[in-house]
Design an enzyme around this catalytic site. Structure first.
Site, PDB file in Angstrom:
ATOM      1  CB  CYS A   3      -5.121  15.431   2.285  1.00 13.96           C
ATOM      2  SG  CYS A   3      -4.685  14.860   0.644  1.00 13.96           S
ATOM      3  CG  HIS A  30      -1.443  17.130   4.447  1.00 11.89           C
ATOM      4  ND1 HIS A  30      -1.244  15.773   4.316  1.00 11.89           N
ATOM      5  CD2 HIS A  30      -1.886  17.559   3.240  1.00 11.89           C
ATOM      6  CE1 HIS A  30      -1.537  15.410   3.085  1.00 11.89           C
ATOM      7  NE2 HIS A  30      -1.931  16.473   2.407  1.00 11.89           N
ATOM      8  CG  ASN A  47      -0.187  14.505  -0.362  1.00 13.02           C
ATOM      9  OD1 ASN A  47      -0.701  13.857   0.543  1.00 13.02           O
ATOM     10  ND2 ASN A  47      -0.772  15.556  -0.905  1.00 13.02           N
TER      11      ASN A  47
HETATM   12  N1  COA Z   1       8.530  17.835 -13.819  1.00 13.15           N
HETATM   13  C1  COA Z   1       8.959  18.835 -14.623  1.00 13.15           C
HETATM   14  N2  COA Z   1       8.197  19.872 -14.978  1.00 13.15           N
HETATM   15  C2  COA Z   1       6.950  19.908 -14.489  1.00 13.15           C
HETATM   16  C3  COA Z   1       6.430  18.910 -13.649  1.00 13.15           C
HETATM   17  C4  COA Z   1       7.280  17.842 -13.322  1.00 13.15           C
HETATM   18  N3  COA Z   1       6.886  16.824 -12.509  1.00 13.15           N
HETATM   19  N4  COA Z   1       5.156  19.215 -13.324  1.00 13.15           N
HETATM   20  C5  COA Z   1       4.879  20.372 -13.939  1.00 13.15           C
HETATM   21  N5  COA Z   1       5.956  20.786 -14.643  1.00 13.15           N
HETATM   22  C6  COA Z   1       6.089  21.992 -15.452  1.00 13.15           C
HETATM   23  C7  COA Z   1       4.777  22.518 -15.946  1.00 13.15           C
HETATM   24  O1  COA Z   1       4.368  21.855 -17.124  1.00 13.15           O
HETATM   25  C8  COA Z   1       5.121  23.972 -16.199  1.00 13.15           C
HETATM   26  O2  COA Z   1       5.765  24.062 -17.425  1.00 13.15           O
HETATM   27  P1  COA Z   1       5.474  25.298 -18.431  1.00 13.15           P
HETATM   28  O3  COA Z   1       5.894  26.523 -17.665  1.00 13.15           O
HETATM   29  O4  COA Z   1       6.319  24.983 -19.589  1.00 13.15           O
HETATM   30  O5  COA Z   1       4.003  25.238 -18.677  1.00 13.15           O
HETATM   31  C9  COA Z   1       6.140  24.286 -15.110  1.00 13.15           C
HETATM   32  O6  COA Z   1       6.634  23.025 -14.651  1.00 13.15           O
HETATM   33  C10 COA Z   1       5.574  25.063 -13.941  1.00 13.15           C
HETATM   34  O7  COA Z   1       4.394  24.420 -13.548  1.00 13.15           O
HETATM   35  P2  COA Z   1       3.532  25.007 -12.406  1.00 13.15           P
HETATM   36  O8  COA Z   1       2.271  24.228 -12.310  1.00 13.15           O
HETATM   37  O9  COA Z   1       3.431  26.505 -12.576  1.00 13.15           O
HETATM   38  O10 COA Z   1       4.450  24.724 -11.143  1.00 13.15           O
HETATM   39  P3  COA Z   1       4.235  25.144  -9.661  1.00 13.15           P
HETATM   40  O11 COA Z   1       5.363  25.981  -9.237  1.00 13.15           O
HETATM   41  O12 COA Z   1       2.855  25.647  -9.384  1.00 13.15           O
HETATM   42  O13 COA Z   1       4.379  23.742  -8.927  1.00 13.15           O
HETATM   43  C11 COA Z   1       3.067  22.046  -7.875  1.00 13.15           C
HETATM   44  C12 COA Z   1       3.447  22.716  -9.185  1.00 13.15           C
HETATM   45  C13 COA Z   1       2.019  20.991  -8.189  1.00 13.15           C
HETATM   46  C14 COA Z   1       4.306  21.382  -7.282  1.00 13.15           C
HETATM   47  C15 COA Z   1       2.524  23.117  -6.891  1.00 13.15           C
HETATM   48  O14 COA Z   1       1.546  23.911  -7.534  1.00 13.15           O
HETATM   49  C16 COA Z   1       1.924  22.500  -5.667  1.00 13.15           C
HETATM   50  O15 COA Z   1       2.611  21.846  -4.899  1.00 13.15           O
HETATM   51  N6  COA Z   1       0.617  22.706  -5.391  1.00 13.15           N
HETATM   52  C17 COA Z   1      -0.046  22.098  -4.280  1.00 13.15           C
HETATM   53  C18 COA Z   1      -0.421  20.687  -4.638  1.00 13.15           C
HETATM   54  C19 COA Z   1      -0.849  19.857  -3.457  1.00 13.15           C
HETATM   55  O16 COA Z   1      -0.312  19.984  -2.388  1.00 13.15           O
HETATM   56  N7  COA Z   1      -1.820  18.974  -3.701  1.00 13.15           N
HETATM   57  C20 COA Z   1      -2.312  18.064  -2.731  1.00 13.15           C
HETATM   58  C21 COA Z   1      -3.285  18.724  -1.830  1.00 13.15           C
HETATM   59  S1  COA Z   1      -3.747  17.664  -0.523  1.00 13.15           S
END
Ligand code: COA
Length: 320
Positions: free
Chosen positions: A108, A242, A272
């Site tokens: 990215c 970004h 993204n």
């Molecule tokens: N819809 C509903 N629930 C979802 C889900 C979705 N699309 N994706 C994950 N969940 C659930 C998980 O299974 C988890 O459930 P559980 O508690 O029963 O296990 C819960 O939501 C929380 O998941 P978690 O991974 O702790 O959420 P989070 O607050 O960390 O958010 C992201 C997840 C991916 C949105 C966040 O971590 C993020 O944005 N990270 C950066 C990613 C990024 O920018 N990547 C590209 C880099 S260039």
């Protein structure tokens, strides 16, 4: 270096959060709350080269530069249908250019890596005009059954034309290798000599780790480039960040005490789009007439690698 033209192209198909909820266990509410994303464009019948060519042509029209005037084409891209030839060289063929053309992959962060390379080539006197394209189709590497990754991404291409000038006030690019938090291992052809487990599969991501890394590297890189350019946050017109996640963007906004209007956003519309996200945003700002001569832009990106980069640009699209 100076940016003299911008362009972009998105796939036709638009998919809303509600549409995703028809086939994966997710909801519009969850996606909006955690990411700020409302919809994304995804590839259907187009190919990535179609988007890259259209974005390149738009940027060249905006710059008033002909394909025969280009000295280099650099395309940032993680993955597409062709490993060889490069996307840059495919685009070069379509637009009628015979200059050197190569792809670079910094995930990215690729657009800022490409700006850095272009600056080096211009300073070395090796080029007058360089076309930079960022073309990405992350929808083709995610697992569409994995709700924690597939909802985050969208496809698209964007491009800029750069020439000599003093717009790039400072830049920092960096990488810190970590194969475990964000990776995609594609299958290679079998050979009679390789005996090991096939360990390939769709994009894998530890979202929480990526989030932490993204915030810390962005704050560090942005402060570095502000200091290097000998300016402070009070001098910044826009933070062109970004577009991965609105919560990461908000974190950066509150750290730099920026006003909402200083932080243009399009992650809600496109998700993204990997390295295409910053040039897509730049193209929108440019075409909406929001950029004025002398505006100070801080660009910042992060991605798999782990790569990160930031730069300060004084907007000066027309020389005078
Ligand atoms: N819809 C509903 N629930 C979802 C889900 C979705 N699309 N994706 C994950 N969940 C659930 C998980 O299974 C988890 O459930 P559980 O508690 O029963 O296990 C819960 O939501 C929380 O998941 P978690 O991974 O702790 O959420 P989070 O607050 O960390 O958010 C992201 C997840 C991916 C949105 C966040 O971590 C993020 O944005 N990270 C950066 C990613 C990024 O920018 N990547 C590209 C880099 S260039």
């Amino acid at each position: 270096m100076r940016i003299i033209g911008t362009g972009s192209q998105l796939p036709k198909k638009l998919v809303t959060n509600d549409q995703l909820a028809h086939f994966i266990d997710t909801s519009d509410e969850w996606i909006r709350e955690r990411t700020g994303i409302e919809q994304r464009h995804v590839m259907t019948n187009e190919t990535l080269e179609d988007l890259a060519i259209a974005a390149a042509k738009n940027a060249m029209d905006d710059a008033g530069v002909l394909s025969t005037q280009l000295d280099y084409i650099i395309c940032s891209n993680m993955v597409n249908e062709y490993v060889v030839p490069s996307m840059a060289s495919i685009v070069g063929g379509h637009i009628g250019s015979q200059c050197p053309a190569y792809d670079l992959n910094a995930a990215c962060t690729g657009f800022l890596y490409a700006l850095d390379m272009a600056d080096v080539l211009l300073k070395a006197g090796r080029a007058e005009y360089i076309l930079i394209i960022s073309a990405e189709e992350p929808s083709r590497i995610v697992d569409w059954n994995d709700r924690s990754t597939c909802v985050l991404f969208g496809d698209g291409a964007a491009a800029v034309v750069v020439t000599k000038g003093n717009s790039l006030r400072s830049i920092k690019v960096s990488s810190k290798s970590d194969k475990s938090v964000l990776y995609y291992r594609r299958p290679l052809e079998p050979t009679p000599f390789i005996i090991r487990d096939k360990n390939t599969g769709p994009l894998c991501m530890n979202g929480k780790e990526v989030f932490k890394s993204a915030v810390s590297s962005s704050l560090r890189d942005m402060q570095y480039v502000l200091d290097k350019a000998e300016i402070t946050k009070d001098d910044v017109t826009y933070y062109v960040l970004h577009q991965a996640n609105l919560r990461i963007i908000d974190f950066i906004r509150s750290h730099f005490e920026a006003k909402q209007e200083q932080i243009p956003i399009n992650v809600n519309k496109y998700g993204n789009t990997s390295s295409a996200s910053i040039p897509l945003l730049l193209d929108e700002l440019n075409r909406d007439g929001k950029l004025r001569k002398g505006d100070i832009l801080v660009l910042s990106a992060f991605g798999a690698g782990f790569t990160s980069a930031a730069c300060v640009i004084e907007w000066n699209k027309s020389a005078n």
